[in-house]
Design a protein around this motif. Structure first.
Motif, PDB file in Angstrom:
ATOM      1  N   GLN A   1      34.333  60.140  20.403  1.00 43.23           N
ATOM      2  CA  GLN A   1      34.279  59.138  21.392  1.00 43.23           C
ATOM      3  C   GLN A   1      35.200  58.183  22.245  1.00 43.23           C
ATOM      4  O   GLN A   1      35.200  58.083  22.830  1.00 43.23           O
ATOM      5  CB  GLN A   1      33.561  57.952  19.704  1.00 43.23           C
ATOM      6  CG  GLN A   1      32.517  57.767  19.478  1.00 43.23           C
ATOM      7  CD  GLN A   1      31.745  56.707  18.145  1.00 43.23           C
ATOM      8  OE1 GLN A   1      32.172  56.396  17.769  1.00 43.23           O
ATOM      9  NE2 GLN A   1      30.142  57.064  18.457  1.00 43.23           N
ATOM     10  N   MET A   2      35.934  58.239  21.078  1.00 51.10           N
ATOM     11  CA  MET A   2      37.573  57.314  22.343  1.00 51.10           C
ATOM     12  C   MET A   2      37.609  58.669  23.624  1.00 51.10           C
ATOM     13  O   MET A   2      37.736  57.788  24.251  1.00 51.10           O
ATOM     14  CB  MET A   2      38.202  57.553  21.657  1.00 51.10           C
ATOM     15  CG  MET A   2      40.140  56.626  22.366  1.00 51.10           C
ATOM     16  SD  MET A   2      39.798  55.446  22.195  1.00 51.10           S
ATOM     17  CE  MET A   2      39.690  54.404  20.453  1.00 51.10           C
TER      18      MET A   2
ATOM     19  N   ASP B   1      35.406  60.327  24.553  1.00 55.60           N
ATOM     20  CA  ASP B   1      34.353  59.932  25.832  1.00 55.60           C
ATOM     21  C   ASP B   1      34.845  59.060  26.827  1.00 55.60           C
ATOM     22  O   ASP B   1      34.302  59.150  28.088  1.00 55.60           O
ATOM     23  CB  ASP B   1      32.791  60.134  25.265  1.00 55.60           C
ATOM     24  CG  ASP B   1      32.572  61.970  24.912  1.00 55.60           C
ATOM     25  OD1 ASP B   1      33.421  63.168  24.914  1.00 55.60           O
ATOM     26  OD2 ASP B   1      32.040  61.646  23.603  1.00 55.60           O
ATOM     27  N   PHE B   2      34.984  57.916  25.438  1.00 62.32           N
ATOM     28  CA  PHE B   2      35.107  56.256  26.512  1.00 62.32           C
ATOM     29  C   PHE B   2      35.956  56.825  27.747  1.00 62.32           C
ATOM     30  O   PHE B   2      35.377  56.235  28.622  1.00 62.32           O
ATOM     31  CB  PHE B   2      35.878  55.225  25.341  1.00 62.32           C
ATOM     32  CG  PHE B   2      36.044  54.394  26.049  1.00 62.32           C
ATOM     33  CD1 PHE B   2      34.829  53.046  26.498  1.00 62.32           C
ATOM     34  CD2 PHE B   2      37.509  53.799  26.345  1.00 62.32           C
ATOM     35  CE1 PHE B   2      35.725  51.849  27.432  1.00 62.32           C
ATOM     36  CE2 PHE B   2      38.085  52.806  26.781  1.00 62.32           C
ATOM     37  CZ  PHE B   2      37.353  51.834  27.025  1.00 62.32           C
ATOM     38  N   TYR B   3      36.629  57.242  27.200  1.00 60.09           N
ATOM     39  CA  TYR B   3      38.027  57.534  28.356  1.00 60.09           C
ATOM     40  C   TYR B   3      37.585  58.124  29.183  1.00 60.09           C
ATOM     41  O   TYR B   3      37.615  58.354  30.715  1.00 60.09           O
ATOM     42  CB  TYR B   3      39.780  57.963  27.526  1.00 60.09           C
ATOM     43  CG  TYR B   3      40.049  56.842  27.175  1.00 60.09           C
ATOM     44  CD1 TYR B   3      40.849  55.959  27.697  1.00 60.09           C
ATOM     45  CD2 TYR B   3      40.754  57.380  25.962  1.00 60.09           C
ATOM     46  CE1 TYR B   3      41.149  54.871  26.834  1.00 60.09           C
ATOM     47  CE2 TYR B   3      41.858  56.272  25.045  1.00 60.09           C
ATOM     48  CZ  TYR B   3      42.206  55.056  24.984  1.00 60.09           C
ATOM     49  OH  TYR B   3      42.563  54.524  25.469  1.00 60.09           O
TER      50      TYR B   3
ATOM     51  N   ASP C   1      34.635  58.316  30.514  1.00 67.62           N
ATOM     52  CA  ASP C   1      33.618  57.429  31.539  1.00 67.62           C
ATOM     53  C   ASP C   1      34.630  56.147  32.292  1.00 67.62           C
ATOM     54  O   ASP C   1      34.238  55.759  33.293  1.00 67.62           O
ATOM     55  CB  ASP C   1      32.845  56.852  30.033  1.00 67.62           C
ATOM     56  CG  ASP C   1      31.620  57.598  29.476  1.00 67.62           C
ATOM     57  OD1 ASP C   1      31.353  59.021  30.268  1.00 67.62           O
ATOM     58  OD2 ASP C   1      31.194  56.883  28.603  1.00 67.62           O
ATOM     59  N   THR C   2      35.299  56.121  32.162  1.00 61.99           N
ATOM     60  CA  THR C   2      36.352  55.617  32.508  1.00 61.99           C
ATOM     61  C   THR C   2      37.708  56.179  33.293  1.00 61.99           C
ATOM     62  O   THR C   2      38.151  55.295  33.266  1.00 61.99           O
ATOM     63  CB  THR C   2      37.249  54.633  31.346  1.00 61.99           C
ATOM     64  OG1 THR C   2      38.417  55.201  30.789  1.00 61.99           O
ATOM     65  CG2 THR C   2      36.612  53.553  30.917  1.00 61.99           C
TER      66      THR C   2
END
Length: 200
Positions: free
Chosen positions: A68-69, A71-73, A75-76
């Motif tokens: 998830q981390m 994927d989060f990065y 998305d940013t």
């Protein structure tokens, strides 16, 4: 008045020696297995150690929060999976490895806070001297093996402490998925490094 220590148990010799030292010194040791896309045999060795020492332990699989981390990065606009290719692939793996190390340390400190204890460092002198560690990812509160060399002092102490042979003989790896073991990343053995270090 702290007598509780939380240790990330990797299935490797450094965390095994660290846990053994704290146990022998009378601390209440809590082992934590923290797999992230881990090779199963490493987690099994960690479990074997905890059972051999007779310490409380738990497994917290951090694979999902790690994914998830990443994927989060992504998305940013920090896309680990597509932004780097070919010769930069190793740098991508190192950055992902640092996220793994820091995510594990967050987990250890959270548990130590809950128990009113501290977190043990499991890094040795060879790793420290080589800069082979992650800032805010490897260093805990107490570092009992940080003055010991990886190639001969840690294995000798492991043997003296009765660490299971499967752990003593295991290939050194940081468990971060960066390469096929520590020495593969270095391009030389720990023994070669330690001899050079003491020569210098």
């Amino acid at each position: 008045n702290i007598d509780q220590v939380v240790i990330g148990i990797s299935g490797g010799i450094d965390s095994a020696v660290t846990a053994s030292l704290f146990k022998n010194a009378g601390w209440n040791v809590r082992g934590v297995l923290l797999p992230i896309h881990q090779v199963p045999v490493e987690t099994q060795r960690g479990e074997e150690l905890c059972k051999t020492l007779g310490i409380d332990y738990k497994e917290i699989d951090l694979t999902t929060p790690f994914d998830q981390m990443v994927d989060f990065y992504k998305d940013t606009d920090v896309d680990f999976n597509n932004e780097l290719v070919d010769d930069n692939m190793k740098q991508q793996q190192i950055r992902k490895g640092n996220i793994r190390a820091r995510l594990r340390m967050i987990t250890l400190y959270n548990l130590a806070s809950k128990l009113g204890g501290c977190v043990a460092s499991t890094d040795n002198f060879s790793e420290l001297a080589a800069g082979f560690w992650t800032l805010h990812g490897d260093v805990g509160d107490v570092s009992p093996i940080q003055a010991l060399t990886k190639s001969w002092e840690i294995p000798a102490l492991a043997e003296a402490l009765g660490v299971p042979q499967s752990i003593v003989e295991a290939k050194p790896t940081d468990g971060l998925g960066i390469a096929d073991g520590d020495e593969d990343q270095f391009g030389f053995s720990y023994l070669e490094f330690d001899i050079a270090l003491f020569t210098l």
